[in-house]
Write a protein that holds these residues in place. Structure first.
Motif, PDB file in Angstrom:
ATOM      1  N   TYR A 291     -32.339 -55.250  -0.447  1.00 60.53           N
ATOM      2  CA  TYR A 291     -31.851 -56.586  -0.103  1.00 60.53           C
ATOM      3  C   TYR A 291     -31.105 -56.586   1.233  1.00 60.53           C
ATOM      4  O   TYR A 291     -31.135 -57.573   1.982  1.00 60.53           O
ATOM      5  CB  TYR A 291     -30.931 -57.120  -1.201  1.00 60.53           C
ATOM      6  N   LYS A 294     -33.019 -57.265   4.510  1.00 61.61           N
ATOM      7  CA  LYS A 294     -33.407 -58.641   4.865  1.00 61.61           C
ATOM      8  C   LYS A 294     -32.219 -59.604   4.862  1.00 61.61           C
ATOM      9  O   LYS A 294     -32.400 -60.822   4.824  1.00 61.61           O
ATOM     10  CB  LYS A 294     -34.495 -59.141   3.910  1.00 61.61           C
ATOM     11  N   ASP A 295     -31.017 -59.036   4.921  1.00 61.61           N
ATOM     12  CA  ASP A 295     -29.797 -59.848   4.935  1.00 61.61           C
ATOM     13  C   ASP A 295     -29.175 -59.813   6.328  1.00 61.61           C
ATOM     14  O   ASP A 295     -28.631 -58.794   6.745  1.00 61.61           O
ATOM     15  CB  ASP A 295     -28.809 -59.306   3.897  1.00 61.61           C
ATOM     16  N   SER A 303     -32.654 -57.811  10.374  1.00 64.45           N
ATOM     17  CA  SER A 303     -33.116 -58.211   9.045  1.00 64.45           C
ATOM     18  C   SER A 303     -34.584 -58.634   9.088  1.00 64.45           C
ATOM     19  O   SER A 303     -35.038 -59.305  10.012  1.00 64.45           O
ATOM     20  CB  SER A 303     -32.258 -59.370   8.517  1.00 64.45           C
ATOM     21  N   SER A 304     -35.328 -58.199   8.062  1.00 63.71           N
ATOM     22  CA  SER A 304     -36.754 -58.490   8.014  1.00 63.71           C
ATOM     23  C   SER A 304     -37.262 -58.313   6.593  1.00 63.71           C
ATOM     24  O   SER A 304     -37.041 -57.262   5.976  1.00 63.71           O
ATOM     25  CB  SER A 304     -37.514 -57.555   8.965  1.00 63.71           C
ATOM     26  N   SER A 305     -37.965 -59.316   6.084  1.00 64.65           N
ATOM     27  CA  SER A 305     -38.559 -59.217   4.754  1.00 64.65           C
ATOM     28  C   SER A 305     -39.650 -58.148   4.733  1.00 64.65           C
ATOM     29  O   SER A 305     -39.865 -57.485   3.713  1.00 64.65           O
ATOM     30  CB  SER A 305     -39.148 -60.570   4.335  1.00 64.65           C
ATOM     31  N   ILE A 306     -40.338 -57.982   5.860  1.00 61.73           N
ATOM     32  CA  ILE A 306     -41.408 -56.979   5.929  1.00 61.73           C
ATOM     33  C   ILE A 306     -40.822 -55.575   5.786  1.00 61.73           C
ATOM     34  O   ILE A 306     -41.333 -54.738   5.039  1.00 61.73           O
ATOM     35  CB  ILE A 306     -42.180 -57.100   7.262  1.00 61.73           C
ATOM     36  N   SER A 308     -38.042 -54.795   4.363  1.00 63.30           N
ATOM     37  CA  SER A 308     -37.569 -54.677   2.983  1.00 63.30           C
ATOM     38  C   SER A 308     -38.731 -54.356   2.046  1.00 63.30           C
ATOM     39  O   SER A 308     -38.631 -53.473   1.186  1.00 63.30           O
ATOM     40  CB  SER A 308     -36.889 -55.984   2.565  1.00 63.30           C
ATOM     41  N   TRP A 309     -39.850 -55.045   2.225  1.00 67.48           N
ATOM     42  CA  TRP A 309     -41.015 -54.817   1.362  1.00 67.48           C
ATOM     43  C   TRP A 309     -41.586 -53.416   1.587  1.00 67.48           C
ATOM     44  O   TRP A 309     -41.966 -52.739   0.627  1.00 67.48           O
ATOM     45  CB  TRP A 309     -42.085 -55.864   1.650  1.00 67.48           C
TER      46      TRP A 309
END
Length: 434
Positions: A291, A294-295, A303-306, A308-309
């Motif tokens: 988490y 991406k925070d 921060s990046s959702s990619i 994190s995934w």
């Protein structure tokens, strides 16, 4: 006649003879066992201890990791030497030389260590499934039973293809973390300073305990047993001294190269924790990293959702792939110490169910709290560290045996260094416990 270690893969890979000159052909033929061993050095247990070390103490524990890998290289080379020269694995070699009561005791201790190894894979995989797909932890835990069939499916391709699959996993995970660390822009000067051992590592009890976790996650008993058997997967003329010498040379290169890869991956984890989470947040779990990546309040513009995934995906595949090595190591320990031979699927199911029972009972008590659940991984690494001397002492002693090892027996100066390493590890364990 004694049954061969891992008889399904023993001598199953052809290698060029010592009298051929194709260096790269030989190098590639011998490459592979080191990858199977190295992936055990980057399982979820390594992840949590390395990330926690970075977040709590910056880059200072890089020195512990570096020393651990050097020690691992030394001990894995002894394991290789035992397997190549004697054509027996460590469990078989110990079982021949100790009374029955000690043999049973060592078997039970090593089974506990195998369970601790398996526990890290179960917890890590179930957490990855939760982070990526929001599956409840209890469901993820039970889904890990299916990795029995994944392991069997891989092994049906033959050990050579399994080695390629594992090598691909190492490259993928290494690339993911290299990208994430490069994006974090760490201080390379501080990283180099972190490679210099500091006195507070031993003085600070909590730092020492985490250091032992890193040691336990790096120099794991099951990898020592595993390498002594995997070294026998190559088909060579064991009666030709020149061929044995060349097999030892290439097998050690394979081990060193892949352990360097394991060092890089774990160093990247410490650097990631030390760069993004040191003095910024209380990193207590893998979920905090997932988490946190991406925070924006924690890692800012990074921060990046990619990212994190990708972190969650890397956790998932390493958890699954580590099942292969723990299954093979469990087979070596059971067959070598008590001569019980089970089909791999039975062995895997037995190990997994025995591991799941305490996990589920503990989960019920803590209501499957994610952060408390992950503390099991830390404690599992300490158990591995405590069990380590009971693997390393016999390994050093057996490879010192001139009658057994011939000219490949350890030299006196080598034995002195190796015994000193084991005594030091034992002393650190006792100081952490008391």
């Amino acid at each position: 006649m004694e049954k061969k270690s891992l008889d399904d893969i023993n001598g199953s890979v052809n290698v060029p003879t010592v009298y051929e000159t194709a260096f790269w052909q030989k190098f590639l033929a011998y490459s592979g066992p080191g990858a199977l061993v190295a992936v055990g050095y980057m399982d979820p247990g390594n992840w949590l201890t390395s990330l926690a070390g970075g977040s709590q103490y910056g880059y200072s524990l890089l020195s512990v990791l570096f020393v651990s890998i050097i020690v691992a290289m030394i001990m894995q080379s002894l394991s290789i030497k035992l397997g190549v020269v004697t054509r027996t694995d460590l469990a078989q070699a110990i079982a021949k030389r100790v009374p029955k009561s000690i043999r049973i005791g060592l078997w039970l201790l090593n089974e506990l260590a195998m369970m601790a190894t398996d526990l890290t894979g179960v917890v890590g995989t179930s957490i990855a499934l939760y982070l990526l797909f929001r599956l409840p932890l209890i469901i993820g835990i039970f889904l890990t039973i299916t990795d029995v069939f994944i392991v069997l499916a891989f092994l049906r391709f033959g050990i050579r293809r399994v080695e390629f699959i594992v090598l691909a996993t190492i490259l993928i995970v290494g690339t993911i973390f290299a990208v994430e660390v490069c994006r974090a822009h760490p201080s390379w000067t501080a990283i180099l300073n972190g490679l210099i051992p500091q006195s507070q590592i031993v003085i600070n009890h909590s730092e020492l305990l985490l250091s032992l976790g890193i040691i336990g996650a790096t120099i794991m008993p099951h990898n020592i047993y595993l390498h002594s058997a995997l070294a026998q997967s190559r088909r060579y003329d064991e009666h030709d001294p020149a061929q044995v010498a060349e097999t030892l040379k290439f097998a050690n290169w394979d081990s060193i190269i892949h352990l360097i890869a394991a060092l890089i991956v774990n160093a990247l984890l410490i650097i990631l924790g030390g760069t993004l989470f040191f003095h910024t947040t209380n990193l207590n779990s893998l979920a905090d990293v997932f988490y946190g990546l991406k925070d924006p309040q924690i890692v800012g513009s990074l921060s990046s959702s990619i990212m994190s995934w990708l972190f969650g995906f890397a956790l998932l595949i390493t958890g699954l792939i580590s099942s292969i090595t723990s299954t093979l190591a469990g087979q070596i320990v059971m067959e070598g110490y008590i001569n019980i031979r089970l089909p791999l699927w039975k062995r895997r199911l037995l190990t997994r169910f025995v591991t799941l029972i305490p996990i589920i009972i503990t989960g019920i008590f803590i209501r499957f709290n994610e952060q408390q659940f992950e503390q099991l991984i830390i404690y599992a690494q300490v158990i591995l560290s405590i069990a380590l001397p009971f693997t390393l002492f016999p390994l050093v002693k057996i490879t010192n045996n001139q009658k057994l090892m011939g000219k490949y027996a350890n030299h006196r100066w080598q034995a002195t260094i190796e015994y000193a390493i084991v005594i030091l590890l034992t002393g650190l364990n006792l100081s952490a416990l008391f």
